[in-house]
Design a protein around this motif. Structure first.
Motif, mmCIF file in Angstrom:
data_model
loop_
_atom_site.group_PDB
_atom_site.id
_atom_site.type_symbol
_atom_site.label_atom_id
_atom_site.label_comp_id
_atom_site.label_asym_id
_atom_site.label_seq_id
_atom_site.Cartn_x
_atom_site.Cartn_y
_atom_site.Cartn_z
ATOM 1 N N SER A 102 0.841 -1.204 0.000
ATOM 2 C CA SER A 102 0.000 0.000 0.000
ATOM 3 C C SER A 102 0.876 1.253 0.000
ATOM 4 O O SER A 102 2.047 1.215 0.374
ATOM 5 C CB SER A 102 -0.906 0.006 1.230
ATOM 6 N N HIS A 105 1.863 1.701 4.195
ATOM 7 C CA HIS A 105 1.617 0.297 4.533
ATOM 8 C C HIS A 105 1.765 0.004 6.023
ATOM 9 O O HIS A 105 0.858 -0.539 6.650
ATOM 10 C CB HIS A 105 2.574 -0.582 3.725
ATOM 11 N N THR A 118 3.108 -1.445 13.526
ATOM 12 C CA THR A 118 1.681 -1.216 13.311
ATOM 13 C C THR A 118 1.377 -1.301 11.826
ATOM 14 O O THR A 118 2.078 -0.680 11.023
ATOM 15 C CB THR A 118 1.261 0.180 13.816
ATOM 16 N N ASP A 119 0.356 -2.060 11.462
ATOM 17 C CA ASP A 119 -0.124 -2.075 10.088
ATOM 18 C C ASP A 119 -1.081 -0.895 9.938
ATOM 19 O O ASP A 119 -1.933 -0.672 10.795
ATOM 20 C CB ASP A 119 -0.843 -3.388 9.779
ATOM 21 N N LEU A 120 -0.947 -0.145 8.872
ATOM 22 C CA LEU A 120 -1.760 1.058 8.679
ATOM 23 C C LEU A 120 -3.004 0.791 7.847
ATOM 24 O O LEU A 120 -3.426 1.626 7.066
ATOM 25 C CB LEU A 120 -0.905 2.158 8.037
ATOM 26 N N GLY A 121 -3.600 -0.382 8.030
ATOM 27 C CA GLY A 121 -4.811 -0.718 7.291
ATOM 28 C C GLY A 121 -4.511 -1.063 5.851
ATOM 29 O O GLY A 121 -5.322 -0.806 4.963
ATOM 30 N N SER A 122 -3.354 -1.651 5.614
ATOM 31 C CA SER A 122 -2.949 -1.992 4.249
ATOM 32 C C SER A 122 -3.872 -3.065 3.672
ATOM 33 O O SER A 122 -4.438 -3.864 4.395
ATOM 34 C CB SER A 122 -1.509 -2.485 4.232
ATOM 35 N N THR A 123 -3.987 -3.063 2.368
ATOM 36 C CA THR A 123 -4.871 -4.003 1.675
ATOM 37 C C THR A 123 -4.411 -5.444 1.843
ATOM 38 O O THR A 123 -5.192 -6.328 2.167
ATOM 39 C CB THR A 123 -4.942 -3.658 0.171
ATOM 40 N N GLY A 125 -1.939 -6.508 3.960
ATOM 41 C CA GLY A 125 -1.480 -6.799 5.306
ATOM 42 C C GLY A 125 0.030 -6.805 5.452
ATOM 43 O O GLY A 125 0.792 -6.812 4.497
ATOM 44 N N ARG A 132 -0.282 -12.418 10.336
ATOM 45 C CA ARG A 132 -0.787 -11.095 9.942
ATOM 46 C C ARG A 132 -0.889 -10.185 11.165
ATOM 47 O O ARG A 132 -1.373 -10.591 12.220
ATOM 48 C CB ARG A 132 -2.145 -11.249 9.270
ATOM 49 N N GLY A 134 -2.496 -7.608 13.395
ATOM 50 C CA GLY A 134 -3.834 -7.091 13.625
ATOM 51 C C GLY A 134 -3.816 -5.864 14.509
ATOM 52 O O GLY A 134 -4.592 -4.937 14.349
ATOM 53 N N GLN A 135 -2.886 -5.860 15.443
ATOM 54 C CA GLN A 135 -2.744 -4.724 16.339
ATOM 55 C C GLN A 135 -1.261 -4.459 16.536
ATOM 56 O O GLN A 135 -0.424 -5.206 16.049
ATOM 57 C CB GLN A 135 -3.432 -5.004 17.677
#
Length: 156
Positions: A102, A105, A118-123, A125, A132, A134-135
């Motif tokens: 993303s 990302h 932290t994942d920034l809401g990537s498509t 993941g 994966r 999640g938090q």
């Protein structure tokens, strides 16, 4: 003796002002809670800054490229600052030119005596040790982070 219409009009007006007063009271309480919360966050932030750094805080950390797949990375390793953004966009600290990544990302942030992923809401993941994200996750030495086709190893 006043008529029923006058009495009912009077009661209606009193109820309207009572509802308006309750609304203002509710808004006042919400603002007061928000102010206390923000003030508490600032106090906690100041306490964190004033705390003496530990040996672990002074150590540097970096992301080492383990496998870049078909993606050309600009460096074999990246030193981590207080905040490091990872993504396809040119404004990121670590640019991964992969169509599965993303624009913005993932993010690695240094606080609470460690580095946090932290994942920034990537498509597609972000993977942390093949799971994966999640938090927010505390990174440990040797952890693997996969962003698109690129795999990094966290080194402390």
């Amino acid at each position: 003796m006043p008529s029923k219409v006058v009495v009912l009009n009077f009661i209606g007006i009193v109820l309207q002002y009572a509802v308006l007063g309750l609304l203002y009271y509710f808004l006042f309480m919400v603002l007061q809670v928000a102010y206390r919360d923000l003030r508490g966050e600032r106090a906690a932030g100041r306490a964190r800054e004033e705390a003496a750094p530990t040996v672990a805080d002074r150590e540097s950390a970096r992301l080492v490229v383990v496998d870049a797949g078909p993606v050309a990375m600009s460096k074999p390793a990246y030193e981590l600052a207080e905040t490091v953004s990872i993504g396809r966009g040119e404004e990121n600290d670590i640019v991964v030119a992969d169509s599965f990544v993303s624009h913005e990302h993932a993010l690695i942030t240094r606080y609470k005596h460690g580095f946090w992923l932290t994942d920034l809401g990537s498509t597609n993941g972000t993977l942390h040790n093949n799971r994966r994200v999640g938090q927010e996750i505390l990174l440990k030495d040797g952890d693997l982070i996969a962003v698109g086709a690129v795999t990094f190893r966290f080194a402390r």
